[in-house]
Design an enzyme around this catalytic site. Structure first.
Site: not given
Length: 171
Positions: A100, A134
């Site tokens: 990711g 994030y």
């Protein structure tokens, strides 16, 4: 990052794989009933004469394990282009291996190379693992903003109220 991971631009022959991963993402997000994309839709809108978005594919030892799909935006306040990350997904067995991060870093590099002033995306408020990921990369929540959406019937109703055509649809 994982040394056995390759990130490359998606190609038209990836459409079936992308649709399969989109369905896996929809299942994860509990939104299966909204996943209607077909391989032909993706071939038209990602690789046709007027692409609306771009996608990149992550491969681990040659097998597709994730993707990111993004498109251009423009900030009137900044006077600069930006990128919007519509979706990023890594298949379950390959999570927590840096894939990711490799996908997101690649989209960030594309944004920087294009002179973009920002990269932004939305995340479901219950998706704590993604939010933590994030934030660990420096992403900041836009607490004062909410996402608004028109689709299907409401989009058609509003479009019907528009004054005469500007001739912009076939640019």
């Amino acid at each position: 990052m994982n040394q056995n991971v390759n990130v490359r631009p998606c190609r038209p022959d990836d459409a079936e794989t992308l649709v399969a991963m989109i369905r896996e993402l929809a299942t994860y997000e509990k939104l299966e009933e909204f996943a209607r994309a077909t391989p032909d839709d993706l071939r038209t809108h990602l690789f046709g004469p007027r692409p609306s978005a771009q996608a990149i594919m992550a491969e681990h030892d040659g097998s597709p394990v994730g993707f990111a799909l993004f498109f251009s935006t423009f900030s009137t306040f900044r006077g600069q282009p930006g990128l919007y990350l519509e979706d990023i997904f890594v298949r379950e067995p390959h999570r927590n291996q840096g894939i990711g991060k490799a996908l997101l870093a690649t989209v960030a590099r594309i944004a920087v190379e294009r002179g973009c002033g920002r990269l932004e995306w939305s995340v479901l408020d219950w998706n704590a693992p993604s939010i933590a990921f994030y934030r660990s990369l420096g992403a900041e929540p836009m607490a004062d903003w909410t996402v608004q959406r028109l689709h299907e019937e409401s989009l058609a109703r509003l479009a019907a109220l528009a004054p005469s055509s500007l001739g912009m649809t076939s640019e």
